[in-house]
Design a protein around this motif. Structure first.
Motif, PDB file in Angstrom:
ATOM      1  N   PHE A   1      31.831  -5.221   6.022  1.00  0.00           N
ATOM      2  CA  PHE A   1      31.266  -6.390   5.340  1.00  0.00           C
ATOM      3  C   PHE A   1      29.788  -6.154   5.007  1.00  0.00           C
ATOM      4  O   PHE A   1      29.311  -6.536   3.939  1.00  0.00           O
ATOM      5  N   ARG A   2      29.081  -5.525   5.926  1.00  0.00           N
ATOM      6  CA  ARG A   2      27.663  -5.260   5.693  1.00  0.00           C
ATOM      7  C   ARG A   2      27.469  -4.303   4.526  1.00  0.00           C
ATOM      8  O   ARG A   2      26.630  -4.523   3.644  1.00  0.00           O
ATOM      9  N   GLN A   3      28.251  -3.234   4.508  1.00  0.00           N
ATOM     10  CA  GLN A   3      28.151  -2.272   3.404  1.00  0.00           C
ATOM     11  C   GLN A   3      28.516  -2.920   2.069  1.00  0.00           C
ATOM     12  O   GLN A   3      27.836  -2.717   1.051  1.00  0.00           O
ATOM     13  N   LEU A   4      29.579  -3.718   2.086  1.00  0.00           N
ATOM     14  CA  LEU A   4      30.066  -4.313   0.856  1.00  0.00           C
ATOM     15  C   LEU A   4      29.088  -5.335   0.290  1.00  0.00           C
ATOM     16  O   LEU A   4      28.854  -5.368  -0.926  1.00  0.00           O
ATOM     17  N   LYS A   5      28.498  -6.157   1.156  1.00  0.00           N
ATOM     18  CA  LYS A   5      27.558  -7.168   0.644  1.00  0.00           C
ATOM     19  C   LYS A   5      26.347  -6.488  -0.002  1.00  0.00           C
ATOM     20  O   LYS A   5      25.793  -6.996  -0.983  1.00  0.00           O
ATOM     21  N   ASP A   6      25.943  -5.332   0.513  1.00  0.00           N
ATOM     22  CA  ASP A   6      24.849  -4.587  -0.129  1.00  0.00           C
ATOM     23  C   ASP A   6      25.296  -4.012  -1.476  1.00  0.00           C
ATOM     24  O   ASP A   6      24.549  -4.038  -2.462  1.00  0.00           O
ATOM     25  N   GLU A   7      26.531  -3.513  -1.506  1.00  0.00           N
ATOM     26  CA  GLU A   7      27.052  -2.876  -2.721  1.00  0.00           C
ATOM     27  C   GLU A   7      27.178  -3.869  -3.870  1.00  0.00           C
ATOM     28  O   GLU A   7      26.871  -3.546  -5.028  1.00  0.00           O
ATOM     29  N   VAL A   8      27.630  -5.092  -3.562  1.00  0.00           N
ATOM     30  CA  VAL A   8      27.887  -6.073  -4.632  1.00  0.00           C
ATOM     31  C   VAL A   8      26.751  -7.073  -4.798  1.00  0.00           C
ATOM     32  O   VAL A   8      26.817  -7.950  -5.661  1.00  0.00           O
ATOM     33  N   GLY A   9      25.714  -6.973  -3.967  1.00  0.00           N
ATOM     34  CA  GLY A   9      24.572  -7.869  -4.086  1.00  0.00           C
ATOM     35  C   GLY A   9      24.833  -9.278  -3.588  1.00  0.00           C
ATOM     36  O   GLY A   9      24.274 -10.246  -4.122  1.00  0.00           O
ATOM     37  N   ALA A  10      25.677  -9.412  -2.558  1.00  0.00           N
ATOM     38  CA  ALA A  10      26.003 -10.741  -2.024  1.00  0.00           C
ATOM     39  C   ALA A  10      24.933 -11.208  -1.047  1.00  0.00           C
ATOM     40  O   ALA A  10      24.384 -10.411  -0.282  1.00  0.00           O
ATOM     41  N   THR A  11      24.669 -12.503  -1.070  1.00  0.00           N
ATOM     42  CA  THR A  11      23.744 -13.104  -0.107  1.00  0.00           C
ATOM     43  C   THR A  11      24.481 -13.868   0.984  1.00  0.00           C
ATOM     44  O   THR A  11      23.874 -14.346   1.934  1.00  0.00           O
ATOM     45  N   VAL A  12      25.813 -13.993   0.822  1.00  0.00           N
ATOM     46  CA  VAL A  12      26.641 -14.707   1.801  1.00  0.00           C
ATOM     47  C   VAL A  12      27.889 -13.885   2.097  1.00  0.00           C
ATOM     48  O   VAL A  12      28.521 -13.347   1.184  1.00  0.00           O
ATOM     49  N   VAL A  13      28.221 -13.792   3.385  1.00  0.00           N
ATOM     50  CA  VAL A  13      29.502 -13.232   3.835  1.00  0.00           C
ATOM     51  C   VAL A  13      30.243 -14.369   4.538  1.00  0.00           C
ATOM     52  O   VAL A  13      29.654 -15.078   5.359  1.00  0.00           O
ATOM     53  N   MET A  14      31.517 -14.558   4.221  1.00  0.00           N
ATOM     54  CA  MET A  14      32.252 -15.709   4.719  1.00  0.00           C
ATOM     55  C   MET A  14      33.502 -15.256   5.475  1.00  0.00           C
ATOM     56  O   MET A  14      34.245 -14.388   5.001  1.00  0.00           O
ATOM     57  N   THR A  15      33.715 -15.832   6.656  1.00  0.00           N
ATOM     58  CA  THR A  15      34.939 -15.580   7.409  1.00  0.00           C
ATOM     59  C   THR A  15      35.669 -16.902   7.623  1.00  0.00           C
ATOM     60  O   THR A  15      35.091 -17.980   7.481  1.00  0.00           O
ATOM     61  N   ALA A  16      36.949 -16.814   8.003  1.00  0.00           N
ATOM     62  CA  ALA A  16      37.808 -18.001   8.049  1.00  0.00           C
ATOM     63  C   ALA A  16      38.009 -18.540   9.458  1.00  0.00           C
ATOM     64  O   ALA A  16      39.029 -19.168   9.741  1.00  0.00           O
ATOM     65  N   HIS A  17      37.059 -18.321  10.366  1.00  0.00           N
ATOM     66  CA  HIS A  17      37.167 -18.911  11.698  1.00  0.00           C
ATOM     67  C   HIS A  17      37.246 -20.430  11.571  1.00  0.00           C
ATOM     68  O   HIS A  17      36.498 -21.045  10.804  1.00  0.00           O
ATOM     69  N   HIS A  18      38.138 -21.044  12.331  1.00  0.00           N
ATOM     70  CA  HIS A  18      38.388 -22.478  12.212  1.00  0.00           C
ATOM     71  C   HIS A  18      38.229 -23.171  13.558  1.00  0.00           C
ATOM     72  O   HIS A  18      37.828 -22.538  14.556  1.00  0.00           O
ATOM     73  N   GLY A  19      38.563 -24.456  13.587  1.00  0.00           N
ATOM     74  CA  GLY A  19      38.331 -25.264  14.784  1.00  0.00           C
ATOM     75  C   GLY A  19      39.091 -24.795  16.004  1.00  0.00           C
ATOM     76  O   GLY A  19      38.580 -24.890  17.132  1.00  0.00           O
TER      77      GLY A  19
END
Length: 460
Positions: free
Chosen positions: A109-127
């Motif tokens: 996720f860290r590598q990918l967010k740098d590659e695509v220029g993302a400022t947010v990484v989102m996961t689906a952890h729930h209640g």
């Protein structure tokens, strides 16, 4: 429900301003019901950022390839950008596979967010994930801060990691998926009661729900209340520490003037900032008594990881135990980002490669496959060697001789080693030679070896 899950989700994002400035978002998708529902909800938003889907094929079961193929088709139909990596079965460790898998995912996720220029990484952890984590932490024991469970958002290597489904329980996600014909895959390993989380998921939490159907909602509210209280506590403790310490050294007389609750919280905060997290109430009581005892101007108490709290008249600080006070083969697991105090004026740490701190001195950056983790600090042993550029080796003993390290100091010389006990750093003197792998495989992690040197009082 007074409103649909989608309306609640949209309102939750707006209230927490998750997408206030985000233009690109990396979304972790496993093909489970939680991540597939998250992906569907995001696409329904009227003004959503660019969505980049991240998927890790863990190669744990035959179904893994079917899930990957389905996700490829799903993203192609919806013109979503998809990035997939495989965690090869040959790279799986013999134990601790859950922790190793998490490390692989978050590195990706860290590598990918740098590659695509993302400022947010989102996961689906729930209640449900939050409730299970809080209960597991409660049963295990430890520091109060651990009971917060899963943070709704946190810094992530220059971006922000967010979990927008925390307010929603899994039954809501199942209902949404069925109502809107969202396809998902069940992970058969989620039924394995040999895994601690699964026992809490299928046995402990359902029993509590029978006692009170609102227990998950209550745990979510406790999570928020506790997070607020801890943030306030840390702010107050930091303000007090600015007045009674210089960061590394605590002024004993000023500490003694604090009220008992303030002493307790300030001491926790000070020790935590020294990289210590493994201490209990009895240890805190003993430390407090030592610092308060005016008839004992000097003294020491053992802490975790071979460290000591040392009181010396007007000041107290955390130091490495002397060689005759710690086990002959002393070793401690490295906690990324936590400082190890070698002596009164020298500290070392291993940081994630992307961590930014202008106050530290970089020693080296190294790249390691997942099977070389965790790293360890330990005292050196005869036969320890460093790898040299060109393929040769040099003994740790020769490194110390070349640097004219006194004999008395050599006995307690520290080294940093990998999981195979190979020396990476003769602390304070020399690091091993390691070539950067081409492309940095997803299962590898880059870390920085850093140090801080400070002048002691009275030095020039």
């Amino acid at each position: 429900m007074s409103s649909s899950l989608y309306e609640q989700f949209k309102r939750h994002l707006q209230e927490d301003r998750f997408f206030n400035t985000a233009k690109t978002v990396v979304v972790a998708v496993s093909t489970g019901v939680d991540s597939m529902v998250l992906l569907e909800l995001l696409q329904r938003l009227p003004h959503h950022p660019r969505i980049v889907v991240a998927h890790v094929n863990h190669e744990l079961r035959q179904q893994s390839w079917e899930e990957e193929d389905y996700l490829r088709g799903y993203c192609q139909q919806r013109a979503l950008e998809l990035h997939v990596i495989h965690w090869r079965k040959a790279d799986h460790p013999t134990s601790g596979i859950e922790a190793a898998g998490r490390q692989v995912r978050y590195h990706f996720f860290r590598q990918l967010k740098d590659e695509v220029g993302a400022t947010v990484v989102m996961t689906a952890h729930h209640g449900d994930d939050l409730a299970e984590t809080m209960l597991m932490k409660l049963v295990r024991g430890g520091q109060l801060s651990q009971l917060v469970g899963i943070a709704a958002d946190r810094p992530f290597y220059g971006a922000t990691l967010i979990r927008p489904l925390l307010p929603f329980v899994k039954s809501q996600l199942y209902h949404y998926a069925q109502e809107h014909h969202v396809k998902w895959y069940e992970d058969v390993t989620n039924r394995d009661l040999g895994i601690e989380r699964n026992r809490f998921r299928h046995q402990v939490l359902p029993s509590l729900v029978k006692e009170n159907p609102a227990v998950k909602r209550h745990l979510y509210e406790y999570h928020h209340d506790l997070a607020d209280l801890l943030a306030f506590r840390d702010q107050q403790a930091d303000a007090i520490l600015k007045q009674i310490s210089n960061g590394e050294t605590l002024r004993v007389a000023d500490f003694q003037q604090l009220t008992p609750p303030a002493r307790h919280q300030v001491l926790i905060r000070w020790l935590t900032r020294r990289g210590l997290v493994d201490f209990n109430r009895e240890q805190l009581r003993q430390l407090d008594q030592l610092l308060l005892n005016r008839q004992r101007p000097q003294g020491e108490l053992a802490l975790a990881n071979g460290l000591l709290l040392k009181k010396s008249y007007r000041y107290a600080h955390v130091v490495m135990a002397r060689s005759n006070q710690r086990p002959q083969a002393w070793r401690a697991v490295v906690k990324l980002g936590h400082w190890l105090t070698v002596n009164d004026h020298y500290q070392v740490a291993v940081l994630p490669a992307a961590a930014v701190d202008d106050k530290v001195q970089n020693v080296a950056e190294i790249w390691l496959p997942s099977q070389k983790m965790p790293l360890m600090w330990r005292t050196w042993r005869s036969g320890d060697q460093l790898r040299l550029k060109g393929g040769g080796h040099q003994s740790v003993e020769r490194v110390m001789i070349n640097n004219k390290v006194p004999q008395a100091q050599r006995r307690r010389q520290l080294v940093l080693v990998d999981a195979d006990d190979q020396v990476l750093w003769v602390v304070g003197y020399k690091t091993t030679w390691r070539e950067r792998p081409h492309g940095l495989p997803a299962s590898w992690q880059a870390v920085r070896l850093v140090e801080q040197r400070q002048k002691t009082e009275g030095s020039h």
